[in-house]
Write an enzyme that holds these catalytic residues in place. Structure first.
Site, PDB file in Angstrom:
ATOM      1  N   CYS A 112       0.816  -1.227   0.000  1.00  0.00           N
ATOM      2  CA  CYS A 112       0.000   0.000   0.000  1.00  0.00           C
ATOM      3  C   CYS A 112       0.850   1.277   0.000  1.00  0.00           C
ATOM      4  CB  CYS A 112      -0.943   0.002   1.194  1.00  0.00           C
ATOM      5  SG  CYS A 112      -1.950  -1.481   1.245  1.00  0.00           S
ATOM      6  N   HIS A 258      -3.086   6.966   2.698  1.00  0.00           N
ATOM      7  CA  HIS A 258      -3.608   5.683   2.212  1.00  0.00           C
ATOM      8  C   HIS A 258      -5.003   5.487   2.807  1.00  0.00           C
ATOM      9  CE1 HIS A 258      -4.181   1.607   1.262  1.00  0.00           C
ATOM     10  NE2 HIS A 258      -3.797   1.105   2.420  1.00  0.00           N
ATOM     11  N   ASN A 288     -10.288   0.112   0.469  1.00  0.00           N
ATOM     12  CA  ASN A 288      -8.819   0.088   0.416  1.00  0.00           C
ATOM     13  C   ASN A 288      -8.405  -0.550  -0.912  1.00  0.00           C
ATOM     14  OD1 ASN A 288      -6.118  -0.610   0.685  1.00  0.00           O
ATOM     15  ND2 ASN A 288      -6.307  -1.303   2.804  1.00  0.00           N
TER      16      ASN A 288
END
Ligand code: COA
Length: 331
Positions: A112, A258, A288
């Site tokens: 990520c 993020h 996500n």
């Protein structure tokens, strides 16, 4: 100071939208639990398009937005943990789709934190190789490929999508990066790859006893450990990347984190002593999307006017590895 101009942005998500209510029809969950624990309401999921297709669509928009000839792109960096083939790389496939033949093409896997790492890497290439005029960074992910839709603790979190930026060097813009990793947390977030099983293999014992057992290729997560790591590293990456250029987080106009979980971002904001207004959010409608989440949010922030020319911004990522990183730049 040498920084970058973001001269083009692009984003692409599949049409298919999966809501919390749709998930509650396949696992024992509900909209209220997902919303209060994560802030996520819906996510886009591929209806068969491969990862490179999402990336190529985002890249095409970014190149068009930059108004450049794709043949002038010197480097393509793709970030992904969900490549379609072990080889060729997603970057080669995107290069083929957009007609940037001849450019350097490389995939990186920093989970990520991928876009933050790649943004920094692109700037370093632009700085050290004067033959490279434009860099294309694409983050493309299909977390649906590695999500177990019988596991309610993970399947509610993830989505698919892609975003891209075209960069050029600017000798008069601020830029700083603070990137790192802590491999001692590798076992907290992982996706198992192939094991070698040759006709000659006689030892079927698990070699690495630190990693959780199993043969599943689905994402495994120790949610509590990842949560602890994320709430610690998000603020420290922001503070450290600011400190390197003598500013404080309060001097930033916008932080683009993020988009893992609203509670992680709220805790980080509190620890930084900043209001949530400084944090850009789009996780409600995307979930996500691993490395694609930061550039997808950056794209939305540009398009809705939250990120304006001259703004000081910080992009910040954290994820499997465990990796983390922040980049401060002037837009
Ligand atoms: N719906 C309903 N209940 C659920 C559920 C769901 N989708 N998922 C888990 N539960 C249940 C659990 O089974 C548990 O029930 P029990 O107490 O009867 O055993 C209860 O909810 C609490 O589970 P827990 O895992 O303690 O929840 P949590 O508050 O830690 O939240 C996460 C779980 C995953 C949302 C949280 O740990 C988190 O956000 N972690 C970080 C994840 C992340 O961002 N990862 C990516 C980083 S890049």
């Amino acid at each position: 100071m040498t920084g970058v101009n973001i001269i083009g942005v692009g984003k692409y998500v599949p049409d298919l939208i999966v809501t919390n209510d749709m998930l509650s029809e396949i696992v024992d969950t509900n909209d209220e639990w997902i919303t209060t624990r994560t802030g996520i309401k819906s996510r886009h999921i591929t209806n068969g398009e491969p990862t490179y297709h999402l990336g190529a669509m985002a890249a095409k928009e970014a190149v068009q937005d930059a108004d450049i000839d794709p043949k002038d792109i010197g480097i393509i960096i793709v970030t992904t943990i969900t490549n379609d083939f072990s080889t060729p790389s997603v970057s080669c496939l995107i290069q083929r789709e957009i007609g940037a033949i001849g450019s350097l093409a490389i995939d990186i896997n920093c989970a990520c934190s991928g876009f933050v790492y790649a943004f920094d890497m692109a700037k370093r290439y632009l700085e050290t190789d004067k033959d490279i005029k434009y860099a294309l960074v694409v983050s493309a992910e299909e977390l649906s490929k590695i999500t177990d839709y019988t596991d309610r603790s993970t399947c509610i979190l993830f989505g698919d999508g892609a975003a891209a930026v075209v960069l050029e060097l600017n000798d008069n813009k601020m830029f700083s990066s603070y990137l790192g990793a802590d491999g001692t947390g590798a076992e907290f977030l992982l996706v198992r790859s192939y094991q070698s099983e040759t006709p000659f293999t006689t030892n079927h014992d698990r070699f690495d006893d630190k990693m959780p057992d199993g043969n599943s290729h689905y994402l495994f997560q120790n949610g509590k450990e990842v949560y602890k790591f994320a709430t610690k590293t998000l603020p420290s990456a922001v503070i450290n990347s600011c400190e390197k250029i003598g500013i404080t987080p309060a001097d930033l106009d916008l932080i683009i984190p993020h988009q893992a979980n609203i509670r992680i971002i709220e805790t980080a904001a509190k620890n930084l002593g900043l209001s949530m207004d400084k944090f850009y959010l789009n996780l409600e409608n995307h979930g996500n999307t691993s490395s694609a989440s930061v550039p997808m949010a950056l794209y939305d922030a540009v398009k809705d006017g939250n990120l304006k020319k001259g703004n000081k911004a910080c992009i910040v990522g954290f994820g499997a590895g465990l990796t983390y990183g922040g980049v401060v730049f002037e837009f």
